[in-house]
Design a protein around this motif. Structure first.
Motif, PDB file in Angstrom:
ATOM      1  N   HIS A   1       2.152  30.519 -13.419  1.00 12.31           N
ATOM      2  CA  HIS A   1       2.729  30.290 -14.737  1.00 12.31           C
ATOM      3  C   HIS A   1       2.494  31.536 -15.593  1.00 12.31           C
ATOM      4  N   PRO A   2       3.480  31.947 -16.389  1.00 10.89           N
ATOM      5  CA  PRO A   2       3.272  33.113 -17.256  1.00 10.89           C
ATOM      6  C   PRO A   2       2.259  32.794 -18.342  1.00 10.89           C
ATOM      7  N   ILE A   3       1.747  33.827 -19.017  1.00 12.50           N
ATOM      8  CA  ILE A   3       0.768  33.610 -20.081  1.00 12.50           C
ATOM      9  C   ILE A   3       1.378  33.793 -21.467  1.00 12.50           C
ATOM     10  N   VAL A   4       2.322  34.712 -21.614  1.00 15.71           N
ATOM     11  CA  VAL A   4       2.924  34.947 -22.927  1.00 15.71           C
ATOM     12  C   VAL A   4       3.776  33.740 -23.306  1.00 15.71           C
ATOM     13  N   GLY A   5       3.488  33.163 -24.459  1.00 13.03           N
ATOM     14  CA  GLY A   5       4.209  31.982 -24.913  1.00 13.03           C
ATOM     15  C   GLY A   5       3.721  30.696 -24.297  1.00 13.03           C
ATOM     16  N   VAL A   6       2.770  30.776 -23.363  1.00  7.34           N
ATOM     17  CA  VAL A   6       2.262  29.591 -22.664  1.00  7.34           C
ATOM     18  C   VAL A   6       0.780  29.361 -22.969  1.00  7.34           C
ATOM     19  N   ALA A   7      -0.005  30.426 -23.118  1.00  7.98           N
ATOM     20  CA  ALA A   7      -1.442  30.304 -23.371  1.00  7.98           C
ATOM     21  C   ALA A   7      -1.699  29.433 -24.593  1.00  7.98           C
ATOM     22  N   GLY A   8      -2.577  28.454 -24.424  1.00 10.00           N
ATOM     23  CA  GLY A   8      -2.942  27.566 -25.515  1.00 10.00           C
ATOM     24  C   GLY A   8      -1.958  26.443 -25.778  1.00 10.00           C
ATOM     25  N   MET A   9      -0.846  26.385 -25.051  1.00 12.05           N
ATOM     26  CA  MET A   9       0.186  25.387 -25.312  1.00 12.05           C
ATOM     27  C   MET A   9      -0.097  24.086 -24.553  1.00 12.05           C
ATOM     28  N   PRO A  10       0.491  22.959 -25.024  1.00 11.29           N
ATOM     29  CA  PRO A  10       0.269  21.666 -24.359  1.00 11.29           C
ATOM     30  C   PRO A  10       0.798  21.661 -22.929  1.00 11.29           C
ATOM     31  N   VAL A  11       0.142  20.887 -22.082  1.00  9.22           N
ATOM     32  CA  VAL A  11       0.549  20.739 -20.689  1.00  9.22           C
ATOM     33  C   VAL A  11       0.093  19.369 -20.197  1.00  9.22           C
ATOM     34  N   SER A  12       0.863  18.793 -19.289  1.00  4.90           N
ATOM     35  CA  SER A  12       0.511  17.516 -18.673  1.00  4.90           C
ATOM     36  C   SER A  12       0.200  17.759 -17.204  1.00  4.90           C
ATOM     37  N   VAL A  13      -0.942  17.237 -16.747  1.00  5.12           N
ATOM     38  CA  VAL A  13      -1.367  17.432 -15.369  1.00  5.12           C
ATOM     39  C   VAL A  13      -1.488  16.076 -14.677  1.00  5.12           C
ATOM     40  N   GLU A  14      -0.785  15.921 -13.560  1.00  8.83           N
ATOM     41  CA  GLU A  14      -0.911  14.735 -12.719  1.00  8.83           C
ATOM     42  C   GLU A  14      -1.849  15.066 -11.568  1.00  8.83           C
TER      43      GLU A  14
ATOM     44  N   SER B   1       6.308  22.671 -21.552  1.00 13.14           N
ATOM     45  CA  SER B   1       7.534  22.868 -22.318  1.00 13.14           C
ATOM     46  C   SER B   1       7.977  24.322 -22.197  1.00 13.14           C
ATOM     47  N   VAL B   2       9.258  24.500 -21.875  1.00 15.56           N
ATOM     48  CA  VAL B   2       9.833  25.846 -21.777  1.00 15.56           C
ATOM     49  C   VAL B   2      10.301  26.292 -23.155  1.00 15.56           C
ATOM     50  N   VAL B   3      11.159  25.529 -23.771  1.00 17.25           N
ATOM     51  CA  VAL B   3      11.563  25.642 -25.173  1.00 17.25           C
ATOM     52  C   VAL B   3      11.704  24.222 -25.687  1.00 17.25           C
ATOM     53  N   ALA B   4      12.055  24.062 -26.941  1.00 16.07           N
ATOM     54  CA  ALA B   4      12.208  22.724 -27.507  1.00 16.07           C
ATOM     55  C   ALA B   4      13.196  21.914 -26.679  1.00 16.07           C
ATOM     56  N   ASN B   5      12.769  20.730 -26.250  1.00 19.60           N
ATOM     57  CA  ASN B   5      13.595  19.773 -25.501  1.00 19.60           C
ATOM     58  C   ASN B   5      13.917  20.217 -24.081  1.00 19.60           C
ATOM     59  N   VAL B   6      13.181  21.218 -23.580  1.00 21.89           N
ATOM     60  CA  VAL B   6      13.328  21.628 -22.182  1.00 21.89           C
ATOM     61  C   VAL B   6      11.937  21.665 -21.553  1.00 21.89           C
ATOM     62  N   THR B   7      11.746  20.921 -20.464  1.00 20.47           N
ATOM     63  CA  THR B   7      10.469  20.877 -19.771  1.00 20.47           C
ATOM     64  C   THR B   7      10.634  21.350 -18.333  1.00 20.47           C
ATOM     65  N   ALA B   8       9.519  21.772 -17.744  1.00 24.07           N
ATOM     66  CA  ALA B   8       9.502  22.179 -16.343  1.00 24.07           C
ATOM     67  C   ALA B   8       8.353  21.471 -15.648  1.00 24.07           C
ATOM     68  N   GLU B   9       8.687  20.649 -14.646  1.00 19.55           N
ATOM     69  CA  GLU B   9       7.672  19.994 -13.835  1.00 19.55           C
ATOM     70  C   GLU B   9       7.605  20.690 -12.486  1.00 19.55           C
ATOM     71  N   CYS B  10       6.407  21.118 -12.114  1.00 23.25           N
ATOM     72  CA  CYS B  10       6.179  21.732 -10.809  1.00 23.25           C
ATOM     73  C   CYS B  10       5.321  20.765  -9.999  1.00 23.25           C
ATOM     74  N   ARG B  11       5.916  20.195  -8.951  1.00 23.94           N
ATOM     75  CA  ARG B  11       5.221  19.219  -8.108  1.00 23.94           C
ATOM     76  C   ARG B  11       4.818  19.891  -6.798  1.00 23.94           C
ATOM     77  N   MET B  12       3.575  19.644  -6.363  1.00 26.38           N
ATOM     78  CA  MET B  12       3.003  20.329  -5.210  1.00 26.38           C
ATOM     79  C   MET B  12       2.563  19.301  -4.176  1.00 26.38           C
ATOM     80  N   GLU B  13       3.174  19.338  -3.016  1.00 23.29           N
ATOM     81  CA  GLU B  13       2.957  18.321  -1.998  1.00 23.29           C
ATOM     82  C   GLU B  13       2.391  18.946  -0.727  1.00 23.29           C
ATOM     83  N   GLY B  14       1.626  18.154   0.009  1.00 17.31           N
ATOM     84  CA  GLY B  14       1.140  18.578   1.308  1.00 17.31           C
ATOM     85  C   GLY B  14      -0.322  18.943   1.350  1.00 17.31           C
ATOM     86  N   ASP B  15      -0.969  19.075   0.198  1.00 19.89           N
ATOM     87  CA  ASP B  15      -2.390  19.417   0.145  1.00 19.89           C
ATOM     88  C   ASP B  15      -2.867  19.203  -1.286  1.00 19.89           C
TER      89      ASP B  15
END
Length: 627
Positions: A132-145, A175-189
């Protein structure tokens, strides 16, 4: 007619990187390079910095597998990629990775891999890494499953987290921008995240196999292992189909005055016993650079002894500025016995530096999560011994290795006169883009140091592109062919314009840390500013980096003023003012393509007031401003 620049001038080698292939799926686009995905963007906004399938050896070196049966299809509604990656390990072991990457408009991007070894295969890590990039992302909300199905709402770390911020991960959504989200799902381990800013990487890295598990480990023969990454973009906006996105036209980079200011740090050069004898022959070059500080390195575990101080004394006699001795203390005897012995050697040789930086030798080695801390005397005892053995000198502490180790083993700074550490940009990756992107992480590192140690005087270095020591394995990597190799002790770009641009970009990125001293090179040798006798260029010839270090040395103590760039991933800048009021603008293009710069309110004397200039690839410019 435009003249092409010789790649050797840019990179110190004529071996060029394979350019990435841009693949698109609606508003999503990715760069496919060397079997992996880089710069994954949605509507031009970076969502993920990379998704890669990586194989590490027992020293955390990264294999470069051969790619066979590569198939790439760019379709009107998406793309498809498949290939076989074959990896040869020690003792005739082998590994094959079967890869499929697919993307369709309004559907998920899927990167799946099946690994199989017919022999069994030893590795420290084999699987996906997601950045994940750091600029614009550091300190921002995130949801972890998590793997147990539970979820938590939290934040990406702002200050750099020494240990893993998230563990037992199954998916992560931001959140990428307002009203746009990105979910990265990791399977297999089971996956976990580390804050790669620790190593000056410009990313948060989610990787497979928790570090608390034993490594190296062995992939069993004949047993396939499957993993899959699924990136899903959730776009709640109502937008018409993209019509102009994807234009290759590069806009001009604009400059404007910022509010922050301070004073330029002193510049240092590192001198080792191995290179000390070459320094007197280069005394004219040393005088031309005019560094404020010489940093003498002393490591008994590397065979350095009493004779090193005779050499150091000869070099110090050539230098009118200050000097510091950094000591990797073996700690085989008590710290007081060892420091007093070193003090006796120094006195006998007539070598008396202004300051001592001292650290137990063992602290250069990283202690990963789940590992046992090595035996080491209490740091309070080490620092007390240094004060007793060197009563007339400033005593500094920190780490002879990198910020990572200092963040994980925070030294008691009460009796110290300064804090110091190094950085290195090729710990995890050595491609041109990744190396330059590490500059993004430097302000986070310096801000984290200030959060821990407050206003304590602060130094950085030696910080160079080639790696002088490897805290994460048994050795640095040899690089006889001059390639782009992670953890290499020689890097061709150090000798070229790339290295010059990296150094000025580094200085620009750490200005507001209020550094006491910054060390980015040696005078001679593979980390040096001048060529050696066994190099293609004439012995003593200046490397491009020479110009940047000499310029920064002349600027030491001058007031700097922030200069904002509309695209700091392309151009960095700042201004300086001398005591007589004359001001200069300093620019660096940290990209491999020319950049058009809109000077805004700044006017260069040599440009006769022109409002624009073109900066060539990896070029620097320092010029006086008009009144």
């Amino acid at each position: 007619m435009k003249t092409e620049i010789d790649p050797f001038q840019l990179y110190g080698t004529r071996e060029l990187e394979t350019p990435p292939m841009r693949l698109t799926s609606g508003r999503l686009d990715v760069d496919f390079k060397d079997g992996n995905l880089r710069t994954i963007r949605y509507d031009g906004i970076e969502v993920l910095r990379a998704v890669s399938y990586l194989i590490r050896d027992r020293d955390w070196g990264t294999y470069s597998p051969g790619i066979d049966d590569l198939r790439i299809e760019q379709r009107h509604d998406g793309f498809f990629v498949s290939y076989l990656a074959r990896c040869a390990g020690p003792e005739n072991t082998e590994l094959t990775v079967d890869v499929r990457i697919t993307a369709q408009v309004d559907e998920a991007l899927i990167f799946e891999a099946t690994v199989l070894s017919t022999t069994g295969f030893e590795t420290n890590r084999c699987g996906f890494c997601i950045l994940h990039p750091i600029v614009g992302v550091a300190g921002m909300p995130v949801s972890v499953e998590h793997v147990d199905g539970s979820s938590e709402s939290t934040h990406f770390p702002d200050l750099i987290e020494p240990w893993q911020p998230f563990r037992d991960m199954r998916a992560i959504t931001h959140s990428v921008v307002a009203n746009v989200t990105a979910e990265c799902r990791m399977e297999g381990d089971t996956f976990e995240m580390e804050d790669q800013r620790n190593w000056s990487d410009a990313s948060y890295k989610t990787y497979v196999r928790p570090l608390a598990l034993p490594w190296p480990y062995r992939i069993p023969a004949g047993k396939p292992m499957r993993q899959r990454i699924v990136l899903t973009i959730g776009d709640m906006r109502r937008l018409p189909p993209a019509s102009t996105y994807g234009s290759e036209k590069t806009p001009a980079v604009g400059l404007s005055a910022g509010a922050r200011s301070g004073f330029m740090p002193s510049m240092g050069l590192v001198i080792t016993p191995e290179e000390a004898d070459a320094t007197p022959a280069a005394r004219d070059r040393l005088a031309e650079i005019g560094p404020q500080e010489l940093l003498f390195h002393f490591d008994p575990d590397a065979g350095h002894g009493a004779d090193a101080f005779r050499r150091f004394a000869a070099v110090a006699a050539l230098h009118p500025g200050r000097s510091t001795l950094e000591i990797a203390l073996p700690c085989r005897q008590t710290p007081l016995v060892e420091t007093q012995q070193i003090a006796g050697w120094m006195q006998a040789a007539g070598f008396k530096p202004d300051a001592i930086m001292i650290s137990p030798s063992v602290d250069r080695q990283s202690t990963p999560p789940g590992s046992k801390w090595p035996e080491c005397p209490p740091l309070e005892e080490v620092y007390a011994a240094a004060h007793a053995a060197f009563p007339d000198m400033r005593i500094g502490g920190g780490m002879l290795s990198y910020f990572t180790e200092l963040n994980r083993k925070r030294v008691p700074a009460g009796t110290l006169d300064f804090i110091t550490h190094c950085t290195n940009p090729i710990v995890h990756a050595a491609d041109d883009l990744s190396v330059m992107q590490t500059l993004e992480a430097l302000p986070f590192i310096t801000r984290s140091i200030r959060a821990i140690y407050g206003d304590k005087p602060y130094r950085i270095g030696p910080s160079t592109i080639p790696m002088r020591q490897n805290p994460y394995g048994s050795r640095t990597m040899d690089n006889p062919r001059g390639g782009r190799i992670a953890m290499a002790n020689i890097d061709p770009r150090h000798n070229a314009r790339f290295g010059e641009a990296f150094a000025l970009g580094y200085a620009a990125r750490v200005l507001d840390a209020g550094l006491e001293c910054l060390t980015l090179s040696a005078l001679t040798g593979s980390f040096g500013l001048i060529a050696g006798a066994n190099e293609p260029s004439a012995a003593g010839a200046k490397r491009p980096l020479f110009n940047t270090i000499a310029t920064l040395s002349r600027l030491a103590g001058q007031q700097w003023q922030e200069c904002l760039s509309s695209d700091p991933s392309a151009v960095l800048s700042f201004t300086t003012a001398r005591s007589n009021g004359l001001r200069s603008l300093h620019l660096v293009n940290i990209t491999p393509i020319p950049q058009l710069v809109e000077l805004g309110e700044f006017r260069l004397k040599e440009q006769r007031g022109n409002k624009r200039l073109m900066l060539d690839a990896y070029s620097t410019l320092s010029a006086e401003l008009m009144d």
